[in-house]
Scaffold this motif. Structure first.
Motif, PDB file in Angstrom:
ATOM      1  N   GLU A 633       0.831  -1.216   0.000  1.00 38.20           N
ATOM      2  CA  GLU A 633       0.000   0.000   0.000  1.00 38.20           C
ATOM      3  C   GLU A 633       0.862   1.261   0.000  1.00 38.20           C
ATOM      4  OE1 GLU A 633      -2.107  -0.690   3.590  1.00 38.20           O
ATOM      5  OE2 GLU A 633      -3.052  -2.517   2.782  1.00 38.20           O
ATOM      6  N   GLN A 634       2.117   1.113   0.405  1.00 34.17           N
ATOM      7  CA  GLN A 634       3.039   2.254   0.410  1.00 34.17           C
ATOM      8  C   GLN A 634       4.365   1.775  -0.137  1.00 34.17           C
ATOM      9  OE1 GLN A 634       3.902   3.971   4.216  1.00 34.17           O
ATOM     10  NE2 GLN A 634       1.760   4.193   4.793  1.00 34.17           N
ATOM     11  N   GLY A 635       5.117   2.724  -0.715  1.00 36.16           N
ATOM     12  CA  GLY A 635       6.468   2.367  -1.144  1.00 36.16           C
ATOM     13  C   GLY A 635       7.330   2.085   0.083  1.00 36.16           C
ATOM     14  N   VAL A 636       8.327   1.231  -0.091  1.00 32.19           N
ATOM     15  CA  VAL A 636       9.204   0.864   1.031  1.00 32.19           C
ATOM     16  C   VAL A 636      10.203   2.000   1.268  1.00 32.19           C
ATOM     17  CG1 VAL A 636      10.970  -0.785   1.767  1.00 32.19           C
ATOM     18  CG2 VAL A 636       8.948  -1.582   0.503  1.00 32.19           C
ATOM     19  N   ASP A 637      10.334   2.387   2.526  1.00 29.85           N
ATOM     20  CA  ASP A 637      11.298   3.456   2.814  1.00 29.85           C
ATOM     21  C   ASP A 637      12.655   2.862   3.215  1.00 29.85           C
ATOM     22  OD1 ASP A 637      11.061   2.624   5.427  1.00 29.85           O
ATOM     23  OD2 ASP A 637      10.053   4.433   6.155  1.00 29.85           O
ATOM     24  N   TRP A 638      13.591   3.745   3.477  1.00 29.86           N
ATOM     25  CA  TRP A 638      14.975   3.337   3.710  1.00 29.86           C
ATOM     26  C   TRP A 638      15.114   2.372   4.887  1.00 29.86           C
ATOM     27  CZ3 TRP A 638      18.227   5.343   0.064  1.00 29.86           C
ATOM     28  CH2 TRP A 638      19.581   4.961   0.172  1.00 29.86           C
ATOM     29  N   GLY A 639      14.505   2.793   6.008  1.00 30.75           N
ATOM     30  CA  GLY A 639      14.638   1.996   7.227  1.00 30.75           C
ATOM     31  C   GLY A 639      14.064   0.605   7.040  1.00 30.75           C
ATOM     32  N   PHE A 640      12.964   0.511   6.349  1.00 33.23           N
ATOM     33  CA  PHE A 640      12.334  -0.798   6.189  1.00 33.23           C
ATOM     34  C   PHE A 640      13.057  -1.633   5.131  1.00 33.23           C
ATOM     35  CE2 PHE A 640       8.580  -3.578   5.057  1.00 33.23           C
ATOM     36  CZ  PHE A 640       8.764  -4.392   6.168  1.00 33.23           C
ATOM     37  N   ARG A 855      13.321   9.996   5.061  1.00 28.20           N
ATOM     38  CA  ARG A 855      11.881  10.309   5.095  1.00 28.20           C
ATOM     39  C   ARG A 855      11.414  11.015   3.826  1.00 28.20           C
ATOM     40  NH1 ARG A 855      13.978  10.818   9.766  1.00 28.20           N
ATOM     41  NH2 ARG A 855      13.173   9.562  11.471  1.00 28.20           N
ATOM     42  N   HIS A 856      12.235  11.059   2.825  1.00 23.79           N
ATOM     43  CA  HIS A 856      11.909  11.795   1.616  1.00 23.79           C
ATOM     44  C   HIS A 856      10.792  11.067   0.862  1.00 23.79           C
ATOM     45  CE1 HIS A 856      12.463  13.976  -2.114  1.00 23.79           C
ATOM     46  NE2 HIS A 856      13.379  14.735  -1.543  1.00 23.79           N
ATOM     47  N   PRO A 857       9.736  11.787   0.500  1.00 25.52           N
ATOM     48  CA  PRO A 857       8.610  11.083  -0.157  1.00 25.52           C
ATOM     49  C   PRO A 857       9.004  10.426  -1.472  1.00 25.52           C
ATOM     50  CG  PRO A 857       8.274  13.485  -0.119  1.00 25.52           C
ATOM     51  CD  PRO A 857       9.478  13.206   0.725  1.00 25.52           C
ATOM     52  N   LEU A 858      10.047  10.965  -2.141  1.00 23.38           N
ATOM     53  CA  LEU A 858      10.427  10.347  -3.421  1.00 23.38           C
ATOM     54  C   LEU A 858      11.366   9.152  -3.235  1.00 23.38           C
ATOM     55  CD1 LEU A 858      11.015  13.558  -5.585  1.00 23.38           C
ATOM     56  CD2 LEU A 858       9.025  12.030  -5.607  1.00 23.38           C
ATOM     57  N   ALA A 859      12.020   9.106  -2.081  1.00 22.04           N
ATOM     58  CA  ALA A 859      12.967   8.002  -1.855  1.00 22.04           C
ATOM     59  C   ALA A 859      12.221   6.794  -1.295  1.00 22.04           C
ATOM     60  CB  ALA A 859      14.084   8.441  -0.922  1.00 22.04           C
ATOM     61  N   ARG A 860      11.368   6.261  -2.124  1.00 26.02           N
ATOM     62  CA  ARG A 860      10.582   5.069  -1.767  1.00 26.02           C
ATOM     63  C   ARG A 860      10.711   4.089  -2.915  1.00 26.02           C
ATOM     64  NH1 ARG A 860       6.614   5.053   2.615  1.00 26.02           N
ATOM     65  NH2 ARG A 860       7.036   6.956   3.755  1.00 26.02           N
ATOM     66  N   SER A 861      10.685   2.830  -2.593  1.00 25.08           N
ATOM     67  CA  SER A 861      10.769   1.842  -3.677  1.00 25.08           C
ATOM     68  C   SER A 861       9.574   0.903  -3.587  1.00 25.08           C
ATOM     69  CB  SER A 861      12.041   1.007  -3.549  1.00 25.08           C
ATOM     70  OG  SER A 861      13.173   1.823  -3.555  1.00 25.08           O
ATOM     71  N   PRO A 862       8.978   0.600  -4.746  1.00 21.32           N
ATOM     72  CA  PRO A 862       7.877  -0.367  -4.712  1.00 21.32           C
ATOM     73  C   PRO A 862       8.417  -1.756  -4.364  1.00 21.32           C
ATOM     74  CG  PRO A 862       8.437   0.207  -6.963  1.00 21.32           C
ATOM     75  CD  PRO A 862       9.260   1.086  -6.081  1.00 21.32           C
ATOM     76  N   LEU A 863       7.587  -2.580  -3.764  1.00 18.26           N
ATOM     77  CA  LEU A 863       8.000  -3.921  -3.347  1.00 18.26           C
ATOM     78  C   LEU A 863       8.529  -4.738  -4.523  1.00 18.26           C
ATOM     79  CD1 LEU A 863       8.030  -5.061  -0.523  1.00 18.26           C
ATOM     80  CD2 LEU A 863       5.834  -6.163  -0.989  1.00 18.26           C
ATOM     81  N   THR A 864       8.031  -4.426  -5.717  1.00 16.26           N
ATOM     82  CA  THR A 864       8.464  -5.185  -6.903  1.00 16.26           C
ATOM     83  C   THR A 864       9.962  -5.024  -7.175  1.00 16.26           C
ATOM     84  OG1 THR A 864       7.794  -3.297  -8.215  1.00 16.26           O
ATOM     85  CG2 THR A 864       6.255  -5.153  -8.121  1.00 16.26           C
TER      86      THR A 864
END
Ligand SMILES: Cc1ncc(C[n+]2csc(CCOP(=O)(O)OP(=O)(O)O)c2C)c(N)n1
Ligand SMILES: [Mg+2]
Length: 1028
Positions: A633-640, A855-864
């Protein structure tokens, strides 16, 4: 005695004693969970109740025959009477006790002949010896160290005169071992002083009274304050002589054969060899199975040959300067000087046990190997499930100058009891030759002893005169027993001298004339020991000669053998590393994506907290968000992304250990690997529960002490033990990493080349310019890049035939000394961590990690981007991306469709990318003329992929954009490489690659927020402005 005392008195005393002893016994044993069996000599209550004076007479008779055969209270009773105390006086004393006027009948009986004052003063005298006897000990073999004996050690200081010397005194108090134990026989003052001096002022100076633990102090007292002086058997003396002879003759043999070679000889401290062997023998008797040694130059060759049993032929052959592996085509690295090399050996002990010994290779940098050694031991303890930590023990050796002078010594000691760093105690041996190169102790430390730093950590310190081989062996055995009993550090200060100069070519008379005049006159420790044994009559002259000639003959044979010796390439991968490849054995590149099912199931467990657990509200939210990331439901962030990398590696059976300052939460509050219950304070570490029965410690995340040098060294050492572990160290801010510079320079970047040992240590260095000033912006990327051993003008050749067996760019990574990355996406971070394990070799990795991207909104990666489904035919699977193409480019083929409209291609790395992309998006039509390409892996440089991008934009000029000053960051690293790539695609490289970034600076960043903002805006604008 009883013959002239009345039975009435005896009976009264007996009754009184009986009552007292019942009380006394119960209070002494109160609190003991398991009562011990009472020996016959102590069974007294029944008879005492019976008031049997006949029995008392029998008792006296027994006492006369053997004072130890009766209970100690009775012994002192009879002794008191012997001392002239009348039975009436004794009876009076007990009556007084009964009336509550005396604290103890024992004391009453014993001290009635001497004043309480005297007794107390005597206790002070004993205490003075315990505390400062070492100041009067005979520690300096040369006798040059003239220290005034403290007045407190003289009986006259306490009001005793020589007339008192033959008076008898009772010494004794509760809960004491040694001289002050209450069951000690009554002795004359002369005897007491004699044993005190023998114990505390002989060849050993004991320092232990700084230890704030009665039990530990008593433990030492019980072993050293023995009623009579202890002595070794003849057999043991022969063993010591044999070992000492090997030590001495090895050095003199080398001195004769290689007169002009540096060997940093041990002469003057030869007793180190029998001492070390005694440590190993004793520790092996007490469960030790593996000993890891870290040591400096002094005496190293002697230890290699005589303790580590490196074949003497090989030692001699190295003196001749021969290189191992010559002509063999094998990987030899740069090599190192002979007194830095490590080795390992399975050593049988004299008691028939086997101990594995390893000596770590080390650089010249004194003391730098300390925590590396401890980290390796800790890892051994983990892999061998050595929970008591007694099976694996470290020995660290030091020089006197270095131990006092180098701060890392304190960092090492400070780690000694930290739960995630303790090794259950280190045995430290200071080879104290009372000089450091040309510097006298007076100029190299402010404390009386070079070992004083250890007292801050409550470690006992045993100073010992290196001329007395038996005393050396004695303290070594005691130290080994201490370590195996208490699981804490202990220090041996082996005080000798240095017979020659700092090395054998130096002239010591230039600077230490008096000392060296004394040394010239001084017999060596082996001669002294022989003299002593001959004088005692424990050895014959023939035996001594026999030992000498046997050793000489063996050395001579080895010397001859060395001429024929073919140096072999050392066995460079130790036991856990079977199947791993050297830098010149091709390895396949493996995918690092994880099947989506596994990813999700790991994601589920590492985001679950126990039902009853009450996390902080904000942490509950963090975990809730992570669950949404797993659900897609959300892109994966750095910490996760990091947690997923750790979790999947754990699920695959690997060990993960992350250490550094505040890493459990994460300096930037992004990790939350350990969650704290707000009501109970309990902690929960989700990654410790990835699967059922996960081993304790398989995932270790630990806040470290506030040290960079020490902790990084420890993790480096940890990473050397086994390849199946992702070992990471995170700096608080990358800026502070230079506190550990020696580890980066001497071990991490060059260790494999020098010592043929691989490490996959990963360091996370938070880096990025966000206006936090000169000490919170830069991890000094330029330094890490400058140490890369890659030739910027020689791109690797791709051997297409060997593509699938490693003849591709993968071998580029195998050959480089370390990898440097600056990732911009959580998925790429995930893959680069997993890649550390999913390969057939190990290589150190430096990650410039982000702060504001966390925490940057663009620095997210989809699970794929984490799973194992390649989305492109040009890649074999899902892997780390060394380069990330412009967001508008999709063609991954080696020769992509050209985009002729692009006038400039901006290469950059790190978080600046998002600022550039955001600004470009703001400017209409900009994306058509400016492409932005991220170089995620700076070393090894992705020549192939950069060339692909150059082919994509045939009409574009190349610009490098960075936020660091021009003399820092990656600019000077990428410039020649970009030029090489331009040439590689048939272009003409410019003299200089165009640059947009901060100007050159001395400081890493401005301290003014407004200046920072203006600089940042400018460098972004210039990068995108094609007229710039
Ligand atoms: C960190 C570091 N600084 C300086 C040196 C140069 N250096 C080599 S040996 C030495 C003196 C060492 O004295 P000590 O610790 O007493 O050992 P010794 O040589 O006397 O056995 C120095 C300063 C070094 N090797 N390492
Ligand atoms: Mg020295």
């Amino acid at each position: 005695m009883l013959a002239h005392s009345s039975r009435r008195v005896a009976g009264r005393v007996a009754r009184t004693l009986a009552a007292v002893q019942r009380d006394f016994k119960s209070s002494a044993e109160a609190g003991q969970a398991h009562p011990k069996p009472v020996p016959l000599s102590k069974l007294k209550d029944s008879f005492l109740d019976g008031t049997s004076s006949t029995y008392l007479e029998e008792l006296e008779q027994r006492y006369r025959e053997d004072p130890a055969s009766v209970d100690r209270t009775w012994a002192s009773f009879f002794k008191s009477m012997d001392m002239g105390v009348s039975a009436e006086a004794v009876a009076e004393a007990y009556d007084a006790f009964e009336r509550g006027e005396n604290a103890s009948p024992l004391a009453a009986a014993a001290v009635s002949a001497q004043s309480i004052q005297e007794s107390m003063r005597l206790l002070l005298l004993v205490r003075a010896y315990q505390v400062m006897g070492h100041l009067s000990a005979q520690l300096d073999p040369l006798g040059l160290d003239q220290r005034a004996a403290p007045a407190e050690l003289d009986h006259t200081f306490y009001g005793f005169s020589d007339a008192d010397l033959d008076r008898e005194f009772f010494l004794g108090t509760w809960n004491m071992e040694g001289f002050m134990a209450e069951d000690r026989p009554i002795r004359t003052l002369r005897e007491i002083l004699g044993r005190l001096r023998e114990t505390y002022c002989g060849p050993i100076g004991y320092e232990y009274m700084h230890i704030n633990d009665r039990e530990r102090c008593n433990w030492i007292r019980a072993r050293i304050e023995t009623a009579e002086r202890e002595s070794y058997s003849r057999q043991k003396k022969m063993l010591i002589l044999d070992r000492l002879s090997w030590s001495e003759l090895f050095e003199s043999f080398l001195a004769n054969k290689y007169t002009a070679a540096k060997r940093f000889g041990l002469e003057g401290c030869e007793a180190l060899i029998p001492g070390l062997k005694a440590i190993i023998d004793s520790a092996a008797e007490l469960e030790a199975r593996s000993v890891v040694i870290g040591m400096p130059h002094r005496g190293r060759l002697n230890i290699l040959a005589n303790v580590m049993r490196k074949p003497m032929e090989q030692v001699f052959s190295e003196f001749a300067g021969r290189r191992p592996g010559e002509g063999g085509g094998a990987y030899t690295g740069s090599g190192d000087v002979k007194y830095h090399l490590g080795t390992s050996y399975d050593r049988p002990t004299i008691h028939g046990k086997r101990v594995h010994l390893s000596l770590l290779a080390n650089p010249s940098h004194l003391e730098a190997v300390n925590t590396v050694c401890l980290g390796k031991v800790r890892a051994k303890q983990y892999y061998s499930a050595d929970d008591s930590r007694r099976a694996n023990l470290p020995i660290l050796m030091h020089g006197d100058g270095a131990f006092a002078g180098q701060g890392i010594v304190y960092e090492t000691l400070d780690m000694s009891a930290l739960p995630d760093y303790t090794v259950g105690g280190t045995i430290h041996v200071v080879v104290n030759n009372q000089v450091a190169f040309t510097t006298d102790p007076r100029k190299s430390r402010s404390s009386p002893y070079c070992t004083d730093v250890a007292k801050a950590l409550s470690a006992p310190v045993f100073h010992v005169n290196a001329d007395d081989a038996e005393a050396v062996v004695r303290v070594c055995e005691l130290a080994a027993e201490w370590r195996q009993t208490w699981g804490s550090d202990v220090v041996i200060d082996l005080i000798g001298y240095r017979r020659y100069g700092h090395n054998e070519i130096d002239e010591p008379m230039f600077t230490q004339p008096l000392m060296y005049s004394a040394i010239k006159r001084h017999a060596n420790p082996q001669q002294l020991y022989v003299q002593r044994l001959l004088a005692e009559g424990s050895v014959s002259k023939e035996t001594v000669d026999d030992i000498q000639s046997t050793v000489q003959a063996k050395l001579a044979a080895a010397f001859e053998g060395a001429k024929e010796h073919q140096p072999k390439l050392s066995d460079w991968l130790s036991s856990h590393w079977k199947g791993f490849n050297s830098p010149i054995q091709y390895s396949r590149i493996r995918n690092t994506g994880v099947p989506i099912d596994l990813l999700k199931s790991v994601g589920d467990v590492i985001t679950a907290l126990p039902a009853s657990f009450k996390p902080h509200r904000q942490i509950a939210k963090v975990y809730e968000n992570r669950r949404a990331m797993v659900a897609g439901e959300q892109g994966v962030d750095w910490g996760f992304a990091e947690a997923l990398a750790f979790g999947t590696l754990l699920a695959e059976g690997n060990h993960v250990r992350l250490s550094g300052q505040d890493v459990e939460r994460g300096t930037f509050s992004h990790r939350h690997a350990v969650v704290h219950d707000q009501a109970t304070g309990d902690k929960y570490t989700p990654l410790a529960h990835v699967y059922e029965d996960q081993r304790a410690g398989q995932f270790t995340v630990s806040n470290s002490s506030l040290s960079e040098f020490g902790i990084l060294g420890f993790e480096l050492g940890y990473s050397l033990e086994s390849p199946n572990a992702l070992v990471l160290w995170e700096a608080q801010f990358g800026d502070f990493a230079n506190g550990a510079q020696i580890i980066f320079d001497q071990f991490m970047s060059s260790g494999e080349a020098k010592w043929l040992r691989q490490s996959g240590l990963t360091v996370l260095l938070p880096h990025g310019y966000d206006g936090q000033g000169p000490e919170h912006s830069s991890a000094r990327m330029e330094r890490f890049l400058q140490m890369v051993d890659e030739d910027p003008y020689q791109p690797p050749v791709i051997d297409e035939k060997e593509w699938f067996t490693g003849g591709h760019l993968g071998s580029q990574t195998q050959r480089i000394n370390w990898q440097v990355v600056n990732c911009t996406t959580p998925a790429n971070y995930f893959h680069v961590l997993r890649r550390q394990i999913h390969r057939q070799f190990r290589k150190p990795l430096v990650v410039f990690s982000p702060k504001n991207l966390l925490r940057h909104p663009l620095a997210r990666s989809p699970l794929t981007e984490f799973d194992d489904k390649p989305d492109d035919k040009y890649i074999e699977g899902v892997r780390f991306k060394r380069v990330i193409m412009d967001e508008n480019a999709t063609d991954r083929s080696p020769n992509p469709e050209p985009v002729p409209g692009v006038k400039r291609v901006v290469f950059c790395s790190g978080k600046l990318y998002y600022e550039l992309a955001t600004e470009r998006a703001r400017q209409e039509g900009k994306a058509d003329e400016v492409a932005i390409v991220r170089i995620e892996q700076l070393a090894p440089f992705p020549f192939d992929l950069v060339e692909r991008e150059l082919r994509r934009y045939p009409n574009a000029e190349v610009l490098w954009a960075q936020e660091e000053p021009k003399n820092m960051g990656a600019y000077l690293h990428v410039q020649p490489r970009l030029q090489t790539c331009i040439q590689g695609v048939g272009g003409t490289p410019p003299m200089r690659i165009k640059y947009s970034g901060r100007k050159t600076m001395a400081s890493t960043a401005t301290g003014f927020g407004s200046v920072h903002a203006q600089e940042q805006a400018e460098l972004i604008a210039n990068a995108l402005d094609t007229s710039f």
